[in-house]
Write a protein that holds these residues in place. Structure first.
Motif, mmCIF file in Angstrom:
data_model
loop_
_atom_site.group_PDB
_atom_site.id
_atom_site.type_symbol
_atom_site.label_atom_id
_atom_site.label_comp_id
_atom_site.label_asym_id
_atom_site.label_seq_id
_atom_site.Cartn_x
_atom_site.Cartn_y
_atom_site.Cartn_z
ATOM 1 N N ASN A 197 58.330 40.952 40.217
ATOM 2 C CA ASN A 197 57.003 41.272 40.729
ATOM 3 C C ASN A 197 56.464 40.103 41.545
ATOM 4 N N ALA A 198 55.409 40.361 42.298
ATOM 5 C CA ALA A 198 54.764 39.293 43.059
ATOM 6 C C ALA A 198 53.269 39.307 42.808
ATOM 7 N N VAL A 199 52.672 38.140 42.847
ATOM 8 C CA VAL A 199 51.215 38.036 42.918
ATOM 9 C C VAL A 199 50.873 37.555 44.321
ATOM 10 N N ARG A 200 49.756 38.068 44.852
ATOM 11 C CA ARG A 200 49.337 37.682 46.196
ATOM 12 C C ARG A 200 47.932 37.070 46.116
ATOM 13 N N PRO A 201 47.867 35.757 45.916
ATOM 14 C CA PRO A 201 46.562 35.096 45.844
ATOM 15 C C PRO A 201 45.834 35.178 47.182
ATOM 16 N N GLY A 202 44.509 35.205 47.084
ATOM 17 C CA GLY A 202 43.685 35.154 48.279
ATOM 18 C C GLY A 202 43.152 33.755 48.487
ATOM 19 N N LEU A 203 41.851 33.631 48.599
ATOM 20 C CA LEU A 203 41.214 32.336 48.843
ATOM 21 C C LEU A 203 41.046 31.608 47.506
ATOM 22 N N GLY B 5 44.069 21.003 57.053
ATOM 23 C CA GLY B 5 42.993 20.232 57.660
ATOM 24 C C GLY B 5 41.613 20.765 57.355
ATOM 25 N N ASP B 6 41.507 21.671 56.375
ATOM 26 C CA ASP B 6 40.215 22.276 56.028
ATOM 27 C C ASP B 6 40.159 22.459 54.512
ATOM 28 N N SER B 7 39.888 21.369 53.809
ATOM 29 C CA SER B 7 39.919 21.399 52.345
ATOM 30 C C SER B 7 38.856 22.306 51.741
ATOM 31 N N GLU B 8 37.806 22.618 52.495
ATOM 32 C CA GLU B 8 36.727 23.471 51.983
ATOM 33 C C GLU B 8 36.901 24.935 52.388
ATOM 34 N N ARG B 9 38.033 25.277 52.979
ATOM 35 C CA ARG B 9 38.232 26.624 53.515
ATOM 36 C C ARG B 9 38.042 27.713 52.461
ATOM 37 N N ALA B 10 38.672 27.543 51.306
ATOM 38 C CA ALA B 10 38.592 28.579 50.274
ATOM 39 C C ALA B 10 37.168 28.782 49.791
ATOM 40 N N ILE B 11 36.462 27.692 49.579
ATOM 41 C CA ILE B 11 35.082 27.790 49.085
ATOM 42 C C ILE B 11 34.191 28.441 50.144
ATOM 43 N N ARG B 12 34.367 28.040 51.394
ATOM 44 C CA ARG B 12 33.525 28.578 52.469
ATOM 45 C C ARG B 12 33.784 30.061 52.708
ATOM 46 N N LEU B 13 35.038 30.431 52.861
ATOM 47 C CA LEU B 13 35.372 31.820 53.157
ATOM 48 C C LEU B 13 35.308 32.710 51.918
ATOM 49 N N GLY B 14 35.459 32.090 50.744
ATOM 50 C CA GLY B 14 35.381 32.872 49.517
ATOM 51 C C GLY B 14 34.051 33.594 49.365
ATOM 52 N N PRO C 68 34.234 40.369 48.435
ATOM 53 C CA PRO C 68 33.366 41.192 47.601
ATOM 54 C C PRO C 68 32.865 40.479 46.346
ATOM 55 N N LEU C 69 33.675 39.572 45.797
ATOM 56 C CA LEU C 69 33.230 38.831 44.614
ATOM 57 C C LEU C 69 32.424 37.595 44.977
ATOM 58 N N GLN C 70 32.345 37.296 46.272
ATOM 59 C CA GLN C 70 31.461 36.258 46.819
ATOM 60 C C GLN C 70 31.758 34.848 46.324
ATOM 61 N N ARG C 71 33.027 34.571 46.094
ATOM 62 C CA ARG C 71 33.426 33.221 45.690
ATOM 63 C C ARG C 71 34.919 33.058 45.875
ATOM 64 N N ALA C 72 35.349 31.822 45.876
ATOM 65 C CA ALA C 72 36.783 31.532 45.865
ATOM 66 C C ALA C 72 37.331 31.757 44.459
ATOM 67 N N ASP D 65 47.540 41.876 43.947
ATOM 68 C CA ASP D 65 46.581 41.061 44.672
ATOM 69 C C ASP D 65 45.602 40.385 43.708
ATOM 70 N N VAL D 66 45.461 39.091 43.864
ATOM 71 C CA VAL D 66 44.454 38.316 43.119
ATOM 72 C C VAL D 66 43.618 37.654 44.193
ATOM 73 N N ALA D 67 42.771 38.447 44.826
ATOM 74 C CA ALA D 67 42.139 38.026 46.070
ATOM 75 C C ALA D 67 40.652 38.360 46.139
ATOM 76 N N GLY D 68 40.052 38.657 45.009
ATOM 77 C CA GLY D 68 38.605 38.906 44.994
ATOM 78 C C GLY D 68 38.161 40.089 45.812
ATOM 79 N N GLY D 69 39.082 41.029 46.077
ATOM 80 C CA GLY D 69 38.764 42.213 46.849
ATOM 81 C C GLY D 69 38.924 42.041 48.341
ATOM 82 N N ARG D 70 39.372 40.868 48.774
ATOM 83 C CA ARG D 70 39.547 40.609 50.199
ATOM 84 C C ARG D 70 40.702 41.410 50.777
#
Length: 246
Positions: A181-187, A197-206, A210-214, A241-246
């Motif tokens: 099986n595979a898991v597909r993480p999101g942010l 080069g964007d250490s805050e990417r997950a927090i910003r885009l998270g 739909p769950l409004q967070r990383a 998918d473990v991606a907060g609904g993204r």
């Protein structure tokens, strides 16, 4: 369970190793260069209640992959759980600006390395080949279906290959008592974003999910552990998918 986790010195791999320790499993902690980080992971596994050993090796090298499995088997016996997690990303840019060296490194590690690990498991884990059966969990990414345009389409493509690997190998190994099986993480808020080069990417885009967070590495690790255990005994060939609904 004897579980080998590639890329286990940080992020999702480290969180998975720690949760495996809570189940009192024997854990092989693979790393490439950062021995101190690997040793820290070992301590976390042991504190949680498991046993662990550090296994240095570059998964893109066949001899290193063989060494990982051989070393694990020598100490703990047959591997019956494998988490194919080792992977890299790189600076954000469109494909037109990517060098050949970058592309080769990306695909050598993320695709070839994953296939080599999966192949070795396929040679050892089935009962028909002298193993005890078991479960393989491949860490893909939501990028495989989103494409990561203008950021890292090479990374996204490498993860798309892992989705295909999951689907195909699950059909090969299912009759041999090995689930894939595979898991597909999101942010997910891990160190991997620093490489882009964007250490805050997950927090910003998270915040746009739909769950409004990383997500956290522990949340992905929970899904991985579930897929390793008999609790998911009728699940194979799944892309979780473990991606907060993204």
């Amino acid at each position: 369970m004897n579980v080998l986790i590639t890329g286990a010195s940080r992020g999702i791999g480290r969180a998975t190793a720690r949760l495996a320790g809570e189940k009192h499993w024997n854990v092989g902690v693979n790393y490439v260069r950062n021995e101190d980080a690997a040793k820290s992971t070992l301590e976390e596994v042991k504190t949680a209640g498991g046993q662990a050993m550090a296994l240095q090796g570059d998964v893109s090298r066949e001899k290193d992959v063989l060494k990982l499995f051989n070393s694990m088997e020598k100490v703990y016996g047959a591997v019956n759980g494998l988490v194919i997690n080792a992977g890299i990303t790189a600076q954000r840019m469109p494909l037109a600006d990517m060098s050949l060296d970058r592309l080769k490194k990306m695909f050598d590690t993320n695709v070839l390395g994953s296939y080599l690990c999966a192949r070795e498991a396929a040679r050892r884990m089935p009962q028909a080949r002298g193993g005890n059966g078991g479960s393989i969990v491949i860490v893909s990414s939501a990028a495989s279906r989103l494409g990561a345009s203008n950021e890292y389409v090479d990374y996204a493509g490498s993860k798309g290959a892992l989705d295909s690997l999951t689907l195909g190998l699950s059909k090969e190994l299912g009759p041999l008592r090995v689930r894939v099986n595979a898991v597909r993480p999101g942010l997910i808020d891990t160190e991997i974003h620093e490489a882009s080069g964007d250490s805050e990417r997950a927090i910003r885009l998270g915040k746009q999910t739909p769950l409004q967070r990383a997500g956290t590495a522990d949340e992905v690790a929970e899904a991985i552990i579930w897929l390793l255990t008999p609790a998911s005994s009728y699940v194979t060939g799944a892309l979780v998918d473990v991606a907060g609904g993204r």
